[in-house]
Motif scaffolding. Structure first.
Motif, mmCIF file in Angstrom:
data_model
loop_
_atom_site.group_PDB
_atom_site.id
_atom_site.type_symbol
_atom_site.label_atom_id
_atom_site.label_comp_id
_atom_site.label_asym_id
_atom_site.label_seq_id
_atom_site.Cartn_x
_atom_site.Cartn_y
_atom_site.Cartn_z
ATOM 1 N N THR A 1 -11.811 6.198 -1.592
ATOM 2 C CA THR A 1 -11.859 4.949 -2.361
ATOM 3 C C THR A 1 -10.517 4.533 -2.942
ATOM 4 N N LEU A 2 -9.666 5.508 -3.261
ATOM 5 C CA LEU A 2 -8.409 5.153 -3.936
ATOM 6 C C LEU A 2 -7.170 5.317 -3.056
ATOM 7 N N VAL B 1 -1.230 5.644 -8.359
ATOM 8 C CA VAL B 1 -2.694 5.702 -8.412
ATOM 9 C C VAL B 1 -3.144 7.053 -8.963
ATOM 10 N N LEU C 1 -5.436 7.844 -12.075
ATOM 11 C CA LEU C 1 -6.618 8.699 -11.900
ATOM 12 C C LEU C 1 -6.794 9.671 -13.077
#
Lengths: 334, 402
Positions: free
Chosen positions: A122-123, A138, A142
């Motif tokens: 998803t990321l 990212v 997170l």
């Protein structure tokens, strides 16, 4: 001399745990060129999953009684009159927890592996082909997501989990000094070393490992040779999360469960930089060196210095070898 | 407007009323605000989340009693993540939004108290309590608006060392977290030990979390200490150190200070790892919540907790950490109410003057007897011992003062 050995062993035991944490960072880096700043928080999730499956679920009314505490009659008879710190007493206390420890470890590894896969899908995967810097950022984001989620799911309550191995005291004399060791720490060290060794062997000798190395070398070429690079990305994240779960469980047995477990990842990042971001062996050497240095500094200079000296050593190494002890020279620094 | 006899009299009466009204009534807002920062996230979130419900309880209780001279109070609590800069920002925000209605603040760390201290000047000054027992803050000359709701860490060391001496101890070790919190009473502790004829055989700093337990326990074993004081820990490290020492077979008597004396933590450790905390002692400024005989204020808390927190663990037990916050709020409310009753405006200077004047205060059960604010602290406490079979800390000393 006996004392030197005592503190050296203490340091090696800490170093093995550092190595187990570092292996996740190196795995993700090797495959994706992403430095995962959130690895400590993946470990924290692993610790909370272990807590869930080893403490919360066995404590539910609907869970079978043997899962929470397995105490057949013969064990109760044997346990009677024994001190909790006697060799047999500690082993029997641990044996009563074995079902929930196994449940905890399996649950933690499976759930954390799923978490790693979800994070990657998803990321990280949507950013494939973008700048690596974006992916690294990212992972920084997170950290907030994972720490916030953990507080929401498990609250910030401090809790304690069962030891993975019997925590029997081990005493013996060496060079005129009495050596004291904790049984659970020795087993933790062995587990960490076995996992570390298995991953290194996998990367070196299996087809999947060759694919990881090829991807690390050059993603475009790996693609053109028929290697599914997205799959390699995915495997690396799953591998890092699964090993992180074991590391988290071990850390939780040593320090208890709390959101601060996530901070361990940052100190290990320095060790990974010292060893070389893409070198398992380098990181292993660095982890052991930092563990021993910490213990020796604590012994001779005290705790104020123990938090500084090993990281000064890391800095010195990086100054003279910017790519780390055994990292590849062309590795791009951040 | 035509000025006739009636309008002249009406205007005159109104003017007289306005001029004659005491300043305090003119300045009085519809409600008073007490701000607070709590570590609801971050390393001490366990403590923050246990303390937070105490503010809801306090708001209801104080308002049921008439607030401050009939004006209700409202708490504005925010998360700080245990970051002093966030606490400062929260403080500045509440001042900006509430203005003079904000009459007090509760900060969540020594670091935050020190960071905010220089800001407490003129219009921005407010009375300020906190979770801290830092010795440096108990100084009305340098920190006139800040106070400690109990004994400082130095006082707690004094109480422990007095007790160790009374028990015939002679060799002590001090293990502390390598933080401001951990180091606070060290120098003073050395002086007290020397004065009492105690020998400090080990001073060992550890990481505040994730300490290398085998190494610390090895050094403790080599030191030959009979007693070991643990300072600067909340939920972690101290239980592992005691467990490690017991595994080594060390017969050392362990002692803690306030933040390492929570029953909930001791109970959880006992449940998961066995009864190795048996005999663990430590200094506690307040009675535990279950010790409610002759403690009418605790009874009030208990009745309110039952009503407000039914079905949660807070229904029957208030943590020592929440009690510390409650004690701080009780002191602030007393100072605010005393100031209002004296007909003075609730400025920081007036409230601080009332606070430092608190004398022979009957706290309703927190302390052993009436207490007084001395140097913006209450230097009293007693030593408790944990028994895993009952899950209770019970007193092993009288109330000791410094």
């Amino acid at each position: 001399m006996g004392q030197f050995i005592q503190f050296a062993i203490n340091g090696l035991m800490s170093g093995a745990i550092y190595a187990l944490i570092a292996v996740g960072i190196v795995s993700v880096y090797k495959a994706t060129k992403v430095v995962n700043f959130a690895h400590g928080y993946l470990i924290m999730f692993g610790a909370y999953f272990y807590f869930t499956f080893a403490v919360i679920i066995p404590g539910q009314d609907w869970a079978p009684a043997w899962l929470a505490s397995w105490k057949p009659d013969w064990m109760v008879e044997m346990r009677e009159g024994l001190s909790m710190f006697s060799l047999l007493g500690a082993v029997l206390d641990w044996a009563a927890n074995v079902p929930r420890i196994i449940c905890g470890l399996i649950g933690a590894v499976v759930c954390n592996a799923i978490l790693g896969r979800v994070v990657e899908r998803t990321l990280m995967r949507p950013l494939m082909g973008q700048s690596v810097f974006a992916m690294i950022m990212v992972t920084v984001g997170l950290i907030s997501i994972l720490s916030g989620s953990a507080s929401l799911i498990w609250t910030a309550d401090a809790a304690f989990v069962p030891h993975i191995a019997p925590n029997t005291p081990i005493r013996f004399e060496l060079f005129g000094s009495m050596i004291f060791l904790f049984g659970a720490d020795i087993v933790n060290m062995i587990i960490a070393l076995i996992i570390f060794g298995s991953i290194v062997a996998m990367v070196k000798f299996t087809k999947g490992g060759v694919a990881i190395r090829a991807t690390a070398e050059d993603q475009s070429t790996a693609y053109s040779m028929g290697i599914s690079v997205p799959k390699i990305f995915s495997r690396a994240w799953v591998l890092a999360s699964a090993t992180g779960a074991v590391a988290g469980a071990i850390l939780a047995t040593r320090n208890g469960i709390s959101p601060s477990l996530g901070l361990f990842g940052f100190s290990v990042l320095a060790i990974v930089l010292m060893g070389g971001l893409d070198s398992y062996v380098g990181c292993f050497i660095a982890a052991m060196a930092v563990g021993v240095l910490e213990a020796m500094t604590q012994w001779k200079m005290g705790g104020e210095w123990a938090e500084i000296v090993p990281y000064v050593a890391v800095l010195v190494v990086i100054i003279f070898r910017p790519h780390g002890l055994m990292g590849q020279k062309e590795v791009e620094r951040i | 407007m035509t000025l006739n006899r009636r309008t002249f009299l009406a205007t005159g009466a109104a003017a007289t009323a306005v001029v004659g009204t005491p300043m305090i009534l003119k300045a009085q807002p519809a409600e008073y605000v007490l701000g607070a920062s709590l570590p609801l996230t971050g390393p001490f979130a366990t403590a923050g989340q246990l303390v937070a419900p105490a503010f809801a309880l306090a708001q209801k209780m104080f308002n049921d009693e008439g607030g401050i001279a009939g004006t209700p109070i409202r708490f504005v609590t925010e998360d700080s993540g245990y970051v002093p800069q966030s606490t400062l920002a929260n403080y500045q925000r509440v001042l900006a939004t509430e203005g003079k209605a904000c009459v007090g603040y509760f900060a969540d760390s020594t670091g935050a108290m020190k960071l905010i201290a220089p800001e407490l000047k003129g219009e921005n000054a407010r009375l300020m309590g906190s979770t801290s027992f830092a010795s440096e803050l108990a100084n009305p000359q340098t920190n006139p608006y800040q106070y400690i709701s109990g004994p400082t860490y130095q006082d707690q060391f004094d109480i422990l060392m007095q007790n160790i001496k009374a028990a015939g101890g002679s060799k002590i070790a001090i293990i502390y977290s390598n933080t401001e919190f951990g180091r606070d009473p060290l120098e003073h502790g050395r002086a007290t030990a020397e004065r009492l004829g105690l020998e400090i055989v080990l001073e060992e700093a550890t990481k505040p979390q994730g300490a290398d337990i085998p190494t610390h326990v090895t050094k403790l074993a080599q030191s030959g200490a009979e007693h070991c004081i643990l300072q600067g820990y909340v939920t972690g490290v101290w239980p592992q150190l005691i467990g490690g020492a017991r595994q080594f077979g060390l017969p050392i008597q362990f002692h803690g200070t306030f933040w390492g004396m929570e029953k909930l933590i001791a109970d959880r450790i006992t449940k998961e790892a066995g009864p190795f905390l048996a005999g663990y002692q430590g200094v506690m400024p307040y009675r535990y919540f279950y010790d409610r005989e002759n403690a009418p204020r605790y009874e009030q808390y208990a009745a309110l907790s039952k009503a407000m927190f039914a079905g949660t663990p807070l229904e029957n037990y208030m943590s020592t950490w929440a009690l510390q916050a409650m004690c701080g709020l009780e002191l602030a409310m007393k100072a605010l109410r005393d100031t209002a009753e004296a007909g003075k405006e609730l400025t920081a200077d007036n409230v601080a003057e009332s606070l430092s004047g608190i004398s022979d205060w009957d706290s309703g059960g927190f302390f052993g007897g009436p207490v007084s604010m001395n140097n913006n602290k209450i230097g009293t406490g007693r030593v408790y011992e944990y028994a895993p079979d009952t899950g209770l800390f019970t007193p092993v000393s009288d109330w000791l003062s410094t």
